[in-house]
Design a protein around this motif. Structure first.
Motif, PDB file in Angstrom:
ATOM      1  N   TYR A 110      -3.364   5.854   8.093  1.00 20.47           N
ATOM      2  CA  TYR A 110      -1.843   6.045   8.423  1.00 20.47           C
ATOM      3  C   TYR A 110      -0.989   5.047   8.759  1.00 20.47           C
ATOM      4  N   SER A 111      -1.529   3.929   9.445  1.00 16.32           N
ATOM      5  CA  SER A 111      -0.636   3.002   9.793  1.00 16.32           C
ATOM      6  C   SER A 111      -0.040   2.158   8.622  1.00 16.32           C
ATOM      7  N   PHE A 112      -0.760   2.152   7.578  1.00 17.30           N
ATOM      8  CA  PHE A 112      -0.377   1.422   6.263  1.00 17.30           C
ATOM      9  C   PHE A 112       0.237   2.607   5.354  1.00 17.30           C
ATOM     10  N   GLN A 113      -0.344   3.804   5.268  1.00 17.16           N
ATOM     11  CA  GLN A 113       0.157   4.934   4.483  1.00 17.16           C
ATOM     12  C   GLN A 113       1.514   5.472   4.721  1.00 17.16           C
ATOM     13  N   ARG A 114       1.820   5.744   5.920  1.00 21.99           N
ATOM     14  CA  ARG A 114       2.885   6.394   6.330  1.00 21.99           C
ATOM     15  C   ARG A 114       4.141   5.355   6.291  1.00 21.99           C
ATOM     16  N   GLN A 115       3.800   4.060   6.423  1.00 22.28           N
ATOM     17  CA  GLN A 115       5.035   3.044   6.355  1.00 22.28           C
ATOM     18  C   GLN A 115       5.388   2.791   5.193  1.00 22.28           C
ATOM     19  N   ALA A 116       4.397   2.557   4.053  1.00 25.54           N
ATOM     20  CA  ALA A 116       4.435   2.385   2.895  1.00 25.54           C
ATOM     21  C   ALA A 116       5.309   3.272   2.013  1.00 25.54           C
ATOM     22  N   LYS A 117       4.871   4.483   2.454  1.00 21.33           N
ATOM     23  CA  LYS A 117       5.807   5.713   1.754  1.00 21.33           C
ATOM     24  C   LYS A 117       7.294   5.609   2.309  1.00 21.33           C
ATOM     25  N   ARG A 118       7.356   5.427   3.820  1.00 20.65           N
ATOM     26  CA  ARG A 118       8.677   5.356   4.166  1.00 20.65           C
ATOM     27  C   ARG A 118       9.620   4.314   3.319  1.00 20.65           C
ATOM     28  N   LEU A 119       9.078   3.231   3.206  1.00 21.42           N
ATOM     29  CA  LEU A 119       9.686   1.997   2.641  1.00 21.42           C
ATOM     30  C   LEU A 119      10.076   2.351   1.148  1.00 21.42           C
ATOM     31  N   THR A 120       9.279   3.252   0.294  1.00 24.39           N
ATOM     32  CA  THR A 120       9.588   3.481  -1.195  1.00 24.39           C
ATOM     33  C   THR A 120      10.844   4.327  -1.186  1.00 24.39           C
ATOM     34  N   GLU A 121      11.356   4.878  -0.133  1.00 23.40           N
ATOM     35  CA  GLU A 121      12.643   5.424  -0.137  1.00 23.40           C
ATOM     36  C   GLU A 121      13.725   4.368  -0.404  1.00 23.40           C
ATOM     37  N   PHE A 122      13.505   3.220  -0.446  1.00 20.33           N
ATOM     38  CA  PHE A 122      14.492   2.526  -0.827  1.00 20.33           C
ATOM     39  C   PHE A 122      14.301   1.748  -2.314  1.00 20.33           C
ATOM     40  N   ASP A 123      15.319   2.097  -3.078  1.00 18.36           N
ATOM     41  CA  ASP A 123      15.225   1.934  -4.572  1.00 18.36           C
ATOM     42  C   ASP A 123      14.364   0.560  -5.107  1.00 18.36           C
ATOM     43  N   ASN A 124      14.251  -0.324  -4.230  1.00 18.18           N
ATOM     44  CA  ASN A 124      13.749  -1.454  -4.844  1.00 18.18           C
ATOM     45  C   ASN A 124      12.435  -1.787  -4.381  1.00 18.18           C
ATOM     46  N   ILE A 125      11.683  -0.840  -3.950  1.00 18.31           N
ATOM     47  CA  ILE A 125      10.317  -1.046  -3.181  1.00 18.31           C
ATOM     48  C   ILE A 125       9.379   0.264  -3.935  1.00 18.31           C
ATOM     49  N   GLU A 126       8.537  -0.284  -4.883  1.00 16.06           N
ATOM     50  CA  GLU A 126       7.736   0.639  -5.528  1.00 16.06           C
ATOM     51  C   GLU A 126       6.173   0.452  -4.679  1.00 16.06           C
ATOM     52  N   LEU A 127       5.385   1.673  -4.620  1.00 19.10           N
ATOM     53  CA  LEU A 127       4.303   1.857  -4.371  1.00 19.10           C
ATOM     54  C   LEU A 127       3.269   2.485  -5.289  1.00 19.10           C
ATOM     55  N   ILE A 128       2.375   1.781  -5.922  1.00 15.58           N
ATOM     56  CA  ILE A 128       1.676   2.027  -6.951  1.00 15.58           C
ATOM     57  C   ILE A 128      -0.005   2.623  -6.201  1.00 15.58           C
ATOM     58  N   THR A 129      -0.480   3.559  -6.371  1.00  7.04           N
ATOM     59  CA  THR A 129      -1.651   4.004  -5.432  1.00  7.04           C
ATOM     60  C   THR A 129      -2.953   4.486  -6.624  1.00  7.04           C
ATOM     61  N   VAL A 130      -3.785   3.861  -6.352  1.00  7.64           N
ATOM     62  CA  VAL A 130      -4.998   4.081  -7.294  1.00  7.64           C
ATOM     63  C   VAL A 130      -6.106   4.932  -6.282  1.00  7.64           C
ATOM     64  N   PRO A 131      -6.470   6.123  -7.245  1.00  8.95           N
ATOM     65  CA  PRO A 131      -7.555   6.850  -6.481  1.00  8.95           C
ATOM     66  C   PRO A 131      -8.718   6.212  -6.245  1.00  8.95           C
ATOM     67  N   THR A 132      -9.456   6.653  -5.087  1.00  5.57           N
ATOM     68  CA  THR A 132     -10.642   5.968  -4.612  1.00  5.57           C
ATOM     69  C   THR A 132     -11.595   6.784  -5.313  1.00  5.57           C
TER      70      THR A 132
END
Length: 387
Positions: A110-132
């Motif tokens: 969560y230390s990464f997951q929640r912060q990264a998800k919040r940042l993607t609310e900005f139009d210029n930030i994209e998060l790509i997730t690969v299933p494990t």
């Protein structure tokens, strides 16, 4: 065999079988003395304690960590109170007014997951997730996606917290990523450090490595660290209260958040109790010859004994069909059972707790962890026979 080092925690939890080392590991007895030592140093030295901390305790702890990970430059290890602070410093190495592409997995903590998800609310930030999952093809799929997407940052766990699946050959994995991208490479090693033998010598100049003392390092909360690649020229705009932008930043990096000159830090207010505890544990293990290899071997024996004990109970939920395990040789120090739904897991965890068996769970996954303070001949899961 190793229980002698954990007498205070064991005596405080008589009658309990603690299977949550992956969440909150028992602390060796030396951590109590370390906590008192920090208080005594504060009383004895007052403001002068910073000289002892920065000239002795910090460099010694850096070296102990570097020895475990086979890092060539101990001074490139920096500390923080939690991994979230380190994650944010890494994000702040980028100009967040410009496009930023981050590639990670669907199984980061969560230390990464929640912060990264919040940042993607900005139009210029994209998060790509690969299933494990499926685990057998993860590394190939992940590397291929990095090559195809060419992100700015790659963030991946060494051992995934929600399954226990571990990257089989971490240096080879990092090297393969480095061949296909120039992106910042970040490894979350929290469930790997002091659990799985890890040699970062060959990739120390290419990847950031994050971990801490809360779990298998057994020093408790409050002391996380990051190995910064030597020669890194990153300059985060989130400096933390520790950074200095003079000669140190020019020679190393603004991510190297202190020097050994205590005179720079008069009035510093960070609490170093946790670092004292981590130092005490790692020094104890070094003196006793308790290497990560020995720890891993012992835990593998515990895990095999646990599986054998559990198989005798023939439980309808806790069985090999629900166990997320591909290869025990490449797995973390905990087992994860994936059940039908969240409420089923919560009910089973509560039942186990009522019978003196301490676990923890995340959503529909129940986890059992293993550590040196356990003894395989004391495992008793007979309460599950009725299930």
């Amino acid at each position: 065999m190793y229980q002698q080092f954990y007498q205070r925690f064991l005596e405080a939890n008589l009658g309990k079988q603690h299977f949550a080392s992956h969440s909150h590991h028992y602390w060796p007895d030396v951590t109590r003395e370390a906590t008192l030592a920090y208080w005594d140093d504060s009383a004895r030295l007052v403001d002068d304690k910073w000289q002892r901390i920065f000239s002795e305790m910090v460099p010694q702890t850096q070296q102990l960590i570097a020895d475990v990970l086979n890092l060539p430059s101990p001074e490139q290890i920096v500390f923080a109170g939690n991994t979230h602070e380190l994650v944010m410093r890494l994000f702040s190495c980028f100009d967040l007014t410009k496009p930023l592409k981050v590639l990670s997995t669907d199984s980061e903590f969560y230390s990464f997951q929640r912060q990264a998800k919040r940042l993607t609310e900005f139009d210029n930030i994209e998060l790509i997730t690969v299933p494990t999952e499926p685990f057998v093809s993860f590394t190939e799929r992940f590397i291929a996606e990095v090559k195809a997407q060419q992100p700015d940052m790659v963030f991946c766990s060494q051992v995934f917290f929600n399954s226990g699946y571990a990257i089989a050959d971490l240096p080879a994995f990092i090297s393969a990523l480095a061949e296909v991208t120039d992106a910042m490479l970040v490894i979350d090693g929290y469930h790997g450090f002091m659990a799985l033998p890890t040699d970062l010598a060959a990739v120390a100049e290419r990847a950031f490595y994050l971990a801490g003392s809360y779990k298998y390092a057994q020093g408790g909360e409050g002391c996380c660290f990051m190995a910064v690649p030597p020669g890194s020229n990153q300059r985060p705009w989130y400096t933390g209260w520790f950074a200095e932008f003079g000669t140190l930043a020019a020679e190393k990096s603004a991510l190297v958040l202190y020097s050994n000159d205590g005179n720079h830090f008069a009035g510093a207010t960070m609490d170093y109790t946790a670092l004292y505890r981590l130092h005490a544990v790692m020094l104890l293990f070094k003196q006793q010859g308790i290497t990560v290899g020995r720890i891993n071997h012992y835990v593998r024996q515990l895990q095999q004994a646990f599986l054998a004990e559990l198989a005798q109970q023939q439980h309808r939920q806790l069985n090999r069909n629900n166990l997320l395990l591909t290869d025990l040789a490449h797995h973390g120090h905990f087992f994860t059972y994936k059940l039908s739904n969240n409420s089923e897991v919560a009910e089973l965890a509560a039942f186990l707790k009522n019978n003196g068996i301490i676990t923890d769970y995340r959503g529909d996954r129940l986890r059992f962890g293993f550590g040196l303070y356990q003894s395989a001949d004391r495992f008793d899961l007979s309460c599950l026979a009725q299930g």
